[in-house]
Scaffold this active site. Sequence first.
Site, mmCIF file in Angstrom:
data_model
loop_
_atom_site.group_PDB
_atom_site.id
_atom_site.type_symbol
_atom_site.label_atom_id
_atom_site.label_comp_id
_atom_site.label_asym_id
_atom_site.label_seq_id
_atom_site.Cartn_x
_atom_site.Cartn_y
_atom_site.Cartn_z
ATOM 1 N N ASP A 25 0.830 -1.206 0.000
ATOM 2 C CA ASP A 25 0.000 0.000 0.000
ATOM 3 C C ASP A 25 0.867 1.259 0.000
ATOM 4 O O ASP A 25 0.848 2.058 0.936
ATOM 5 C CB ASP A 25 -0.932 -0.024 1.217
ATOM 6 C CG ASP A 25 -1.948 -1.153 1.134
ATOM 7 O OD1 ASP A 25 -2.377 -1.466 0.005
ATOM 8 O OD2 ASP A 25 -2.297 -1.720 2.179
ATOM 9 N N ASP A 74 -6.195 -5.758 -5.995
ATOM 10 C CA ASP A 74 -7.255 -5.557 -5.008
ATOM 11 C C ASP A 74 -8.014 -4.255 -5.299
ATOM 12 O O ASP A 74 -7.853 -3.258 -4.610
ATOM 13 C CB ASP A 74 -6.618 -5.521 -3.615
ATOM 14 C CG ASP A 74 -7.621 -5.264 -2.507
ATOM 15 O OD1 ASP A 74 -8.799 -5.623 -2.678
ATOM 16 O OD2 ASP A 74 -7.220 -4.708 -1.465
ATOM 17 N N LEU A 75 -8.861 -4.298 -6.327
ATOM 18 C CA LEU A 75 -9.614 -3.102 -6.725
ATOM 19 C C LEU A 75 -11.095 -3.213 -6.383
ATOM 20 O O LEU A 75 -11.843 -2.260 -6.579
ATOM 21 C CB LEU A 75 -9.424 -2.828 -8.215
ATOM 22 C CG LEU A 75 -7.968 -2.580 -8.645
ATOM 23 C CD1 LEU A 75 -7.889 -2.256 -10.132
ATOM 24 C CD2 LEU A 75 -7.324 -1.466 -7.828
ATOM 25 N N LYS A 76 -11.523 -4.359 -5.906
ATOM 26 C CA LYS A 76 -12.882 -4.547 -5.385
ATOM 27 C C LYS A 76 -13.953 -3.996 -6.340
ATOM 28 O O LYS A 76 -14.760 -3.144 -5.985
ATOM 29 C CB LYS A 76 -13.029 -3.889 -4.007
ATOM 30 C CG LYS A 76 -12.081 -4.429 -2.947
ATOM 31 C CD LYS A 76 -12.322 -3.740 -1.613
ATOM 32 C CE LYS A 76 -11.392 -4.250 -0.525
ATOM 33 N NZ LYS A 76 -9.981 -3.817 -0.735
ATOM 34 N N PHE A 77 -13.987 -4.511 -7.543
ATOM 35 C CA PHE A 77 -14.935 -4.023 -8.542
ATOM 36 C C PHE A 77 -16.377 -4.216 -8.069
ATOM 37 O O PHE A 77 -16.748 -5.265 -7.534
ATOM 38 C CB PHE A 77 -14.735 -4.751 -9.867
ATOM 39 C CG PHE A 77 -13.374 -4.542 -10.475
ATOM 40 C CD1 PHE A 77 -12.882 -3.265 -10.701
ATOM 41 C CD2 PHE A 77 -12.582 -5.620 -10.812
ATOM 42 C CE1 PHE A 77 -11.634 -3.066 -11.265
ATOM 43 C CE2 PHE A 77 -11.330 -5.440 -11.386
ATOM 44 C CZ PHE A 77 -10.850 -4.161 -11.609
ATOM 45 N N HIS A 78 -17.196 -3.185 -8.291
ATOM 46 C CA HIS A 78 -18.609 -3.225 -7.890
ATOM 47 C C HIS A 78 -19.359 -2.250 -8.801
ATOM 48 O O HIS A 78 -19.305 -1.039 -8.611
ATOM 49 C CB HIS A 78 -18.748 -2.806 -6.428
ATOM 50 C CG HIS A 78 -20.127 -3.008 -5.870
ATOM 51 N ND1 HIS A 78 -20.420 -2.835 -4.544
ATOM 52 C CD2 HIS A 78 -21.302 -3.369 -6.459
ATOM 53 C CE1 HIS A 78 -21.694 -3.080 -4.319
ATOM 54 N NE2 HIS A 78 -22.243 -3.402 -5.477
ATOM 55 N N ASP A 79 -20.058 -2.800 -9.790
ATOM 56 C CA ASP A 79 -20.745 -1.953 -10.771
ATOM 57 C C ASP A 79 -21.764 -2.836 -11.484
ATOM 58 O O ASP A 79 -22.014 -3.968 -11.071
ATOM 59 C CB ASP A 79 -19.714 -1.359 -11.742
ATOM 60 C CG ASP A 79 -20.112 0.017 -12.260
ATOM 61 O OD1 ASP A 79 -21.266 0.160 -12.721
ATOM 62 O OD2 ASP A 79 -19.281 0.948 -12.207
ATOM 63 N N ASN A 82 -22.012 -5.717 -16.871
ATOM 64 C CA ASN A 82 -21.180 -5.547 -18.063
ATOM 65 C C ASN A 82 -19.889 -4.806 -17.745
ATOM 66 O O ASN A 82 -18.811 -5.148 -18.251
ATOM 67 C CB ASN A 82 -21.972 -4.802 -19.139
ATOM 68 C CG ASN A 82 -21.216 -4.712 -20.442
ATOM 69 O OD1 ASN A 82 -20.948 -5.724 -21.090
ATOM 70 N ND2 ASN A 82 -20.854 -3.491 -20.844
ATOM 71 N N THR A 83 -19.992 -3.780 -16.902
ATOM 72 C CA THR A 83 -18.808 -2.998 -16.551
ATOM 73 C C THR A 83 -17.819 -3.832 -15.745
ATOM 74 O O THR A 83 -16.603 -3.796 -15.987
ATOM 75 C CB THR A 83 -19.219 -1.748 -15.747
ATOM 76 O OG1 THR A 83 -20.054 -0.928 -16.576
ATOM 77 C CG2 THR A 83 -18.007 -0.949 -15.306
ATOM 78 N N ARG A 224 0.828 -3.488 7.260
ATOM 79 C CA ARG A 224 1.697 -2.647 8.079
ATOM 80 C C ARG A 224 2.594 -3.372 9.065
ATOM 81 O O ARG A 224 3.739 -2.942 9.277
ATOM 82 C CB ARG A 224 0.836 -1.585 8.779
ATOM 83 C CG ARG A 224 0.409 -0.476 7.825
ATOM 84 C CD ARG A 224 -0.764 0.338 8.346
ATOM 85 N NE ARG A 224 -2.028 -0.376 8.194
ATOM 86 C CZ ARG A 224 -3.218 0.189 8.379
ATOM 87 N NH1 ARG A 224 -3.297 1.460 8.740
ATOM 88 N NH2 ARG A 224 -4.321 -0.508 8.216
#
Length: 248
Positions: A25, A74-79, A82-83, A224
């Site tokens: 991170d 780790d982008l946690k797609f939520h849409d 299709n997107t 961390r």
Amino acid sequence: MSPGGTGNANRGRETWEDRVITALDSPNWAEAELLLGRLPAANRRVKVGKQLFTREGPAAVAKLREAGRDVFLDLKFHDIPNTVAGAVASAAGLGAWMVNVHASGGPRMLEAAGEALAGFRERPWLIGVTVLTSMDAAELRSVGVADDPEAQVRRLARLAHEAGLDGVVASPGEVAMLREELGRDFLLVTPGVRPEGAAGDDQRRTATPGRAMADGADYVVIGRPLTGADDPQAAWNAIGAELAPRNE
């Protein structure tokens, strides 16, 4: 070809080093590169989240792959379905080893994400995010979820399983329950992992690496306590002392 490429054909024979994912991170590539130089070479699996990817884009994934690292994007797609399908396919095209979507996106979104990876010879693991480890029951109620975190994690993990995902992200507190209910083949990736004595930071549902793996986690995500250590090699060795006996 198995999910995650040829390397995942040996999932059952992975060493403890293979099962630790370091959360990279960093705010930019210069700092990420410095951190990589301090981490042991055996730490080959890293997580790239929104901060680094937003700043550096696909180049960060390419550079990490060139350096011999497997990348959990780790982008946690939520849409809409299709997107998300297009985003997941793009992640596979970058060579990501693992990619995630929010399980709360619903069955059509989850199924579309899985279908988008069907044509890739070496596709990433596709996992669903259940309940963020920073959330507790009070925060769930504030967004309209009346159930406690464990019940919500169970619901979303079952949804991901039924939709054909490879596994889910869940806190240490839910690992044993999910392993029993969803079987050995369902991948469990566990953040909120803190070695004994480490600060909790903004994580609320935590456990030690050894406890998480004993309960059934396949991979533990450590940030961390490792990346912020004065001596990352010593911190890595301490994690190994805890995990190695559980992997024998």
